[in-house]
Design an enzyme around this catalytic site. Sequence first.
Site, PDB file in Angstrom:
ATOM      1  N   ARG A 171      35.832 -90.589  16.955  1.00  0.00           N
ATOM      2  CA  ARG A 171      34.339 -90.673  17.198  1.00  0.00           C
ATOM      3  C   ARG A 171      33.583 -89.858  16.117  1.00  0.00           C
ATOM      4  NH1 ARG A 171      31.752 -86.603  21.287  1.00  0.00           N
ATOM      5  NH2 ARG A 171      29.860 -87.855  21.012  1.00  0.00           N
ATOM      6  N   TYR A 198      32.031 -84.467  13.969  1.00  0.00           N
ATOM      7  CA  TYR A 198      33.130 -84.020  14.843  1.00  0.00           C
ATOM      8  C   TYR A 198      34.444 -83.654  13.959  1.00  0.00           C
ATOM      9  CZ  TYR A 198      29.690 -85.083  18.717  1.00  0.00           C
ATOM     10  OH  TYR A 198      28.738 -84.997  19.420  1.00  0.00           O
ATOM     11  N   ASN A 217      32.730 -77.142  27.078  1.00  0.00           N
ATOM     12  CA  ASN A 217      32.071 -78.048  26.356  1.00  0.00           C
ATOM     13  C   ASN A 217      31.522 -79.261  27.134  1.00  0.00           C
ATOM     14  OD1 ASN A 217      31.216 -80.027  24.786  1.00  0.00           O
ATOM     15  ND2 ASN A 217      32.484 -79.638  22.854  1.00  0.00           N
ATOM     16  N   ALA A 221      28.025 -84.586  26.894  1.00  0.00           N
ATOM     17  CA  ALA A 221      26.637 -85.235  27.186  1.00  0.00           C
ATOM     18  C   ALA A 221      26.177 -84.450  28.503  1.00  0.00           C
ATOM     19  CB  ALA A 221      26.581 -86.454  27.144  1.00  0.00           C
ATOM     20  N   HIS A 275      23.144 -81.928  28.717  1.00  0.00           N
ATOM     21  CA  HIS A 275      21.614 -82.381  28.616  1.00  0.00           C
ATOM     22  C   HIS A 275      20.946 -82.841  29.784  1.00  0.00           C
ATOM     23  CE1 HIS A 275      22.878 -81.703  24.600  1.00  0.00           C
ATOM     24  NE2 HIS A 275      23.593 -82.813  24.742  1.00  0.00           N
ATOM     25  N   ASP A 304      24.808 -76.413  38.596  1.00  0.00           N
ATOM     26  CA  ASP A 304      25.057 -75.876  39.829  1.00  0.00           C
ATOM     27  C   ASP A 304      26.437 -75.398  39.949  1.00  0.00           C
ATOM     28  OD1 ASP A 304      22.179 -76.362  40.187  1.00  0.00           O
ATOM     29  OD2 ASP A 304      22.411 -77.847  41.545  1.00  0.00           O
ATOM     30  N   GLU A 309      29.470 -71.440  26.825  1.00  0.00           N
ATOM     31  CA  GLU A 309      29.335 -72.884  26.566  1.00  0.00           C
ATOM     32  C   GLU A 309      29.664 -73.017  24.975  1.00  0.00           C
ATOM     33  OE1 GLU A 309      26.018 -75.113  28.256  1.00  0.00           O
ATOM     34  OE2 GLU A 309      25.354 -75.613  26.161  1.00  0.00           O
ATOM     35  N   HIS A 315      29.806 -76.039  21.586  1.00  0.00           N
ATOM     36  CA  HIS A 315      29.462 -77.267  21.045  1.00  0.00           C
ATOM     37  C   HIS A 315      30.061 -77.400  19.560  1.00  0.00           C
ATOM     38  CE1 HIS A 315      26.983 -78.699  24.417  1.00  0.00           C
ATOM     39  NE2 HIS A 315      26.520 -77.338  24.288  1.00  0.00           N
ATOM     40  N   ILE A 316      30.629 -78.288  19.227  1.00  0.00           N
ATOM     41  CA  ILE A 316      31.204 -78.450  18.046  1.00  0.00           C
ATOM     42  C   ILE A 316      30.130 -78.644  17.015  1.00  0.00           C
ATOM     43  CG2 ILE A 316      32.719 -79.760  16.462  1.00  0.00           C
ATOM     44  CD1 ILE A 316      34.262 -80.598  19.379  1.00  0.00           C
ATOM     45  N   SER A 317      29.371 -79.112  17.174  1.00  0.00           N
ATOM     46  CA  SER A 317      28.115 -79.544  16.345  1.00  0.00           C
ATOM     47  C   SER A 317      27.198 -78.481  16.381  1.00  0.00           C
ATOM     48  CB  SER A 317      27.908 -80.851  16.091  1.00  0.00           C
ATOM     49  OG  SER A 317      27.103 -81.350  17.388  1.00  0.00           O
ATOM     50  N   ARG A 338      19.456 -83.396  22.395  1.00  0.00           N
ATOM     51  CA  ARG A 338      20.409 -82.343  22.283  1.00  0.00           C
ATOM     52  C   ARG A 338      20.188 -80.789  22.199  1.00  0.00           C
ATOM     53  NH1 ARG A 338      24.846 -85.696  21.571  1.00  0.00           N
ATOM     54  NH2 ARG A 338      24.600 -87.613  20.550  1.00  0.00           N
TER      55      ARG A 338
END
Length: 154
Positions: free
Chosen positions: A17, A22, A74, A77, A80, A87, A99, A101-103, A112
Amino acid sequence: MRFLVINGPNINFLGIREKGIYGNEDYASLIKRIEKKADELGIEVEVFQSNHEGAVIDKIQQAYFDNVDGIVINPGAFTHYSYAVRDALASVKDIPKIEVHISNVHTREEFRHTSVTVPVCNGQIVGLGLNGYLYALEALKDMGDVKNMADKSV
């Protein structure tokens, strides 16, 4: 030390993808990188991926019972909008969490820019590619080493 790496939806599609965002490395390559870093750090690591919100929540909750020393997540989606994942992360407050995130999510689409999960994590690494996972493992190990030193001095 035992760490858990959790990947949310579509992370299993690395190398397939949006390669411009990515990269070309596939998910198997990410797992190999994580396992190699774990060996270098002298830690145990389990890598988990699911496209299903409930499975991610179950894995976070299981981390509590398994006495995991840290979580790299990670959420994809789920970052967001998933208050359920948020929780679950909050419910294991004694487990350090980073946390990843690659990008760089802050330079992408407006939706985002918001993370509902990061407020219940100890930190966030964004935009450093797959290396972000490795930096997160290092940070968790450092956090654990500091905690262990403090526990011994008491």
